[in-house]
Design a protein around this motif. Structure first.
Motif, PDB file in Angstrom:
ATOM      1  N   GLU A  35       0.829  -1.207   0.000  1.00 36.05           N
ATOM      2  CA  GLU A  35       0.000   0.000   0.000  1.00 36.05           C
ATOM      3  C   GLU A  35       0.864   1.257   0.000  1.00 36.05           C
ATOM      4  N   THR A  36       1.956   1.223   0.752  1.00 37.45           N
ATOM      5  CA  THR A  36       2.844   2.387   0.811  1.00 37.45           C
ATOM      6  C   THR A  36       3.550   2.595  -0.525  1.00 37.45           C
ATOM      7  N   ILE A  37       4.010   1.507  -1.133  1.00 38.96           N
ATOM      8  CA  ILE A  37       4.645   1.610  -2.442  1.00 38.96           C
ATOM      9  C   ILE A  37       3.652   2.134  -3.470  1.00 38.96           C
ATOM     10  N   ASP A  38       2.425   1.641  -3.414  1.00 42.79           N
ATOM     11  CA  ASP A  38       1.379   2.106  -4.333  1.00 42.79           C
ATOM     12  C   ASP A  38       1.164   3.615  -4.194  1.00 42.79           C
ATOM     13  N   LYS A  39       1.057   4.076  -2.982  1.00 43.23           N
ATOM     14  CA  LYS A  39       0.831   5.507  -2.747  1.00 43.23           C
ATOM     15  C   LYS A  39       2.004   6.328  -3.272  1.00 43.23           C
TER      16      LYS A  39
END
Length: 239
Positions: A35-39
């Motif tokens: 999720e952090t990489i996606d953001k």
């Protein structure tokens, strides 16, 4: 018989990251990391600055995420990412591994964007510095366990810029393309003078087709304090 649907809290783009990393590269990470990489990728692809030439999300996963993570099994300690630009590889490493990362770049605009991005991501193990590597090195001699760089300069120039920051026994991680051997052949003098040695070369191929290599150098002794020289001197007369 009713088919059970597997529930997930991941959004559609984070699921795309998960699919690419797991199916193409056999890399597995917790949902929170994905999720952090996606953001981060969404912020990068929509950045007002020209931080990446890539505008396709899947391509960014291959070239900005997989490219960083495929050749690394584990890394911990302190990391300096020289010429970080949009935060690659340093910010990706900070999101995934138990490290403290300093992102170094000479562009105030890029670092300002990085600071806002890091705050939005809630990543706490990252610091940023605006400076040229050759100017900062005197203040941070042998302070880092790892020094990383990608798409910054040819190898013998990178070695001079980065070696002074690295602790004795620490390592330098340089991401390179298929022509790394040519660069290395003319870098052996710099390797000797700066007290580093090539420890390993991790060759890999991205699912998007690119041949890549991670060059891992070990710092085997102190680097003379006259290095790094001013950048124009480095360019004029490489080691």
């Amino acid at each position: 018989m009713q088919t059970k649907i597997k529930l997930t809290s991941l959004g559609c783009f984070a699921l795309k990251i998960k699919k690419i990393l797991e199916e193409d590269y056999h890399l597995y990470f917790p949902d929170k990391v994905l999720e952090t990489i996606d953001k981060y990728l969404q912020l990068l692809l929509n950045a007002p600055l020209n931080l990446t030439s890539i505008n396709d999300y899947a391509e960014a996963v291959h070239k900005h995420v997989a490219d960083v993570l495929v050749p690394i099994d584990q890394i911990n300690g302190s990391v300096l990412d020289v010429g970080t630009g949009a935060g690659i590889p340093g910010l990706i490493i900070a999101i995934v591994f138990p490290v403290t990362v300093t992102l170094l770049d000479s562009s105030e605009k890029k670092v300002a964007w990085l600071r806002k991005t890091i705050e939005k991501l809630g990543v706490l193990n990252v610091d940023t510095v605006v400076a040229r590597a050759e100017d900062l090195a005197r203040n941070l001699v042998e302070k880092f366990d790892f020094v990383t760089a990608r798409a910054v300069a040819e190898l013998r120039i990178l070695l001079e810029l980065c070696a002074p920051f690295c602790k004795i026994g620490g390592q330098l991680y340089f991401y390179k393309g298929p022509n790394w051997k040519t660069e290395y052949e003319v870098s052996k003098n710099a390797e000797r003078i700066l007290n580093v040695r090539l420890k390993d070369v991790v060759k890999y191929k991205l699912a998007s087709g690119e041949q890549r290599a991670l060059l891992i150098f070990e710092k085997i002794g102190s680097t003379d304090q006259k290095f790094p020289r001013k950048y124009n001197q480095i360019l004029k007369k490489p080691l």
